[in-house]
Design a protein around this motif. Structure first.
Motif, PDB file in Angstrom:
ATOM      1  N   VAL A 104     -26.937 -23.356 -33.959  1.00 12.55           N
ATOM      2  CA  VAL A 104     -27.207 -24.272 -34.715  1.00 12.55           C
ATOM      3  C   VAL A 104     -27.264 -23.735 -36.170  1.00 12.55           C
ATOM      4  CG1 VAL A 104     -29.015 -25.348 -33.056  1.00 12.55           C
ATOM      5  CG2 VAL A 104     -29.661 -23.364 -34.805  1.00 12.55           C
ATOM      6  N   ASN A 105     -27.103 -24.941 -37.105  1.00 15.22           N
ATOM      7  CA  ASN A 105     -27.056 -24.518 -38.524  1.00 15.22           C
ATOM      8  C   ASN A 105     -28.454 -24.193 -39.005  1.00 15.22           C
ATOM      9  OD1 ASN A 105     -27.021 -24.796 -41.390  1.00 15.22           O
ATOM     10  ND2 ASN A 105     -25.267 -26.293 -41.407  1.00 15.22           N
ATOM     11  N   PRO A 106     -28.862 -23.080 -39.445  1.00 16.72           N
ATOM     12  CA  PRO A 106     -30.014 -22.820 -39.971  1.00 16.72           C
ATOM     13  C   PRO A 106     -30.897 -23.300 -41.052  1.00 16.72           C
ATOM     14  CG  PRO A 106     -28.309 -21.063 -40.642  1.00 16.72           C
ATOM     15  CD  PRO A 106     -27.853 -21.971 -39.684  1.00 16.72           C
ATOM     16  N   ARG A 107     -29.861 -24.262 -41.728  1.00 19.54           N
ATOM     17  CA  ARG A 107     -30.264 -24.896 -42.985  1.00 19.54           C
ATOM     18  C   ARG A 107     -30.651 -26.519 -42.418  1.00 19.54           C
ATOM     19  NH1 ARG A 107     -26.207 -23.375 -47.627  1.00 19.54           N
ATOM     20  NH2 ARG A 107     -26.619 -20.969 -47.815  1.00 19.54           N
ATOM     21  N   MET A 108     -30.398 -26.691 -41.207  1.00 16.51           N
ATOM     22  CA  MET A 108     -30.780 -28.227 -40.719  1.00 16.51           C
ATOM     23  C   MET A 108     -32.101 -28.062 -39.830  1.00 16.51           C
ATOM     24  SD  MET A 108     -26.796 -29.131 -39.603  1.00 16.51           S
ATOM     25  CE  MET A 108     -27.275 -30.686 -38.836  1.00 16.51           C
ATOM     26  N   THR A 109     -32.920 -29.444 -39.869  1.00 21.63           N
ATOM     27  CA  THR A 109     -34.184 -29.387 -39.026  1.00 21.63           C
ATOM     28  C   THR A 109     -33.619 -29.558 -37.689  1.00 21.63           C
ATOM     29  OG1 THR A 109     -34.098 -31.695 -39.769  1.00 21.63           O
ATOM     30  CG2 THR A 109     -35.162 -30.150 -41.372  1.00 21.63           C
ATOM     31  N   ALA A 110     -34.618 -29.743 -36.919  1.00 21.36           N
ATOM     32  CA  ALA A 110     -34.699 -30.106 -35.510  1.00 21.36           C
ATOM     33  C   ALA A 110     -33.813 -31.555 -35.463  1.00 21.36           C
ATOM     34  CB  ALA A 110     -35.639 -29.961 -34.737  1.00 21.36           C
ATOM     35  N   GLU A 111     -34.468 -32.484 -36.284  1.00 25.64           N
ATOM     36  CA  GLU A 111     -34.112 -33.825 -36.370  1.00 25.64           C
ATOM     37  C   GLU A 111     -32.498 -34.027 -36.693  1.00 25.64           C
ATOM     38  OE1 GLU A 111     -35.173 -38.216 -38.307  1.00 25.64           O
ATOM     39  OE2 GLU A 111     -36.048 -36.437 -39.114  1.00 25.64           O
ATOM     40  N   GLY A 156     -37.110 -18.712 -29.035  1.00 33.30           N
ATOM     41  CA  GLY A 156     -35.802 -18.700 -28.624  1.00 33.30           C
ATOM     42  C   GLY A 156     -35.867 -19.818 -27.503  1.00 33.30           C
ATOM     43  N   GLY A 157     -36.948 -19.961 -26.880  1.00 32.49           N
ATOM     44  CA  GLY A 157     -36.882 -20.716 -25.653  1.00 32.49           C
ATOM     45  C   GLY A 157     -36.988 -22.272 -26.198  1.00 32.49           C
ATOM     46  N   GLN A 158     -37.912 -22.351 -27.422  1.00 28.13           N
ATOM     47  CA  GLN A 158     -37.998 -23.744 -27.885  1.00 28.13           C
ATOM     48  C   GLN A 158     -36.725 -24.312 -28.518  1.00 28.13           C
ATOM     49  OE1 GLN A 158     -41.191 -22.514 -30.617  1.00 28.13           O
ATOM     50  NE2 GLN A 158     -42.509 -23.832 -29.515  1.00 28.13           N
ATOM     51  N   LEU A 159     -36.027 -23.316 -29.206  1.00 28.68           N
ATOM     52  CA  LEU A 159     -34.747 -23.690 -29.799  1.00 28.68           C
ATOM     53  C   LEU A 159     -33.891 -24.044 -28.890  1.00 28.68           C
ATOM     54  CD1 LEU A 159     -33.239 -24.022 -32.448  1.00 28.68           C
ATOM     55  CD2 LEU A 159     -32.848 -21.683 -32.680  1.00 28.68           C
ATOM     56  N   GLN A 160     -33.956 -23.219 -27.661  1.00 25.34           N
ATOM     57  CA  GLN A 160     -32.779 -23.623 -26.482  1.00 25.34           C
ATOM     58  C   GLN A 160     -33.138 -24.990 -26.075  1.00 25.34           C
ATOM     59  OE1 GLN A 160     -29.980 -22.821 -26.075  1.00 25.34           O
ATOM     60  NE2 GLN A 160     -29.747 -21.414 -24.598  1.00 25.34           N
ATOM     61  N   ARG A 161     -34.387 -25.445 -26.133  1.00 20.17           N
ATOM     62  CA  ARG A 161     -34.744 -26.971 -25.749  1.00 20.17           C
ATOM     63  C   ARG A 161     -34.336 -27.864 -26.797  1.00 20.17           C
ATOM     64  NH1 ARG A 161     -39.352 -27.414 -22.381  1.00 20.17           N
ATOM     65  NH2 ARG A 161     -40.038 -25.313 -21.629  1.00 20.17           N
ATOM     66  N   ILE A 162     -34.154 -27.593 -28.094  1.00 14.92           N
ATOM     67  CA  ILE A 162     -33.466 -28.345 -29.148  1.00 14.92           C
ATOM     68  C   ILE A 162     -31.967 -28.379 -28.615  1.00 14.92           C
ATOM     69  CG2 ILE A 162     -32.839 -28.275 -31.613  1.00 14.92           C
ATOM     70  CD1 ILE A 162     -35.666 -28.921 -31.209  1.00 14.92           C
TER      71      ILE A 162
END
Length: 276
Positions: A104-111, A156-162
């Protein structure tokens, strides 16, 4: 017609030292790989490090053209399809990689992360898009409150859900899961695998589940394939077939699995550098 058909795929590469040698030899990474994936099924592809699993994943995703062979997705040759067919392939074929943070791009929100494929393929109003993203977040076990968070604010688990939410945003036909749970702790891994099983049923998804973890593979896969030194050794429709196989590569994989409780794990009497 099978959803995915891999036909006699060969792939090799030259090391930097070999590039300028007249008598150089290529290193074979994949050798005569053939298999199919049917709609609504999961093929678990297991093997040790260096077996060629991730290279095969890249070939299937259209990232790395093989030296020989064909990859057909929904009947389209992914390396020779026209531009309109390529667009359809990219929409229906998604991926979730091992490293959730580098994906993912670290500068971008989950949305924004989840919205990317929707912006590329759907014509939605801002309100419609936001509602879709909220629905996807909830589908993977997160909430509307996570919309404005950045990658560093997730585990890490939450970001993998993203990443999974982004992968299912366009309701694809096939998702390549390349070691997508291997970097997670056992509890989180179990929850992500359960989520993947639920999404498979809800969306009618197909998976190529690439892993070195036999237990994880059997928890989600309908068919298991064993890759060893670039060759697809065998395909197994059940645990019984796998655990009764006499193939040396399969025996080595089985022996590498530790018992769940330490008391049942065998320890060699002599280990290099240590005597018991």
């Amino acid at each position: 017609m099978s959803l995915l058909q891999v036909k006699q795929v060969h792939h090799s590469f030259y090391t930097k030292k070999q590039l300028f040698k007249a008598n150089s030899h290529s290193n074979h990474v994949l050798n005569d790989i053939s298999f199919t994936i049917e709609e609504g099924t999961c093929l678990g592809l297991i093997g040790t490090s260096g077996a060629g699993k991730s290279t095969l994943g890249k070939v299937i995703l259209g990232i790395q053209r093989p030296k020989q062979g064909q990859v057909l997705f929904q009947g389209y040759d992914i390396y020779n399809a026209g531009s309109s067919d390529q667009q359809k392939i990219r929409r229906d074929l998604q991926v979730v990689f091992q490293d959730s943070y580098s994906s993912v791009n670290p500068r971008m929100t989950a949305e924004r992360i989840i919205s990317e494929p929707l912006e590329n393929y759907e014509k939605l109003t801002k309100g419609e898009q936001r509602r879709r993203v909220i629905g996807l977040l909830e589908k993977v076990g997160l909430s509307e409150g996570d919309l404005e968070k950045y990658p560093h604010q997730f585990s890490g688990g939450q970001l993998q859900r993203i990443n999974i939410a982004r992968a299912i945003a366009l309701k694809p036909k096939l998702i390549v899961l390349d070691e997508s749970v291997s970097s997670l702790d056992m509890v989180t891994q179990s929850m992500i695998l359960q989520l993947l099983r639920e999404l498979k049923d809800d969306f009618g998804l197909s998976y190529l589940f690439i892993t070195h973890d036999i237990k994880a593979a059997f928890s989600i896969s309908d068919v298991i394939g064993v890759l060893e030194q670039g060759e697809l050794i065998e395909l197994y429709d059940s645990k019984d077939q796998f655990f009764s196989s006499k193939h040396p590569a399969v025996i080595r994989l089985r022996n590498s699995v530790l018992a769940e409780h330490p008391r049942f794990r065998s320890i060699p009497s002599r280990v290099k550098g240590y005597n018991t």
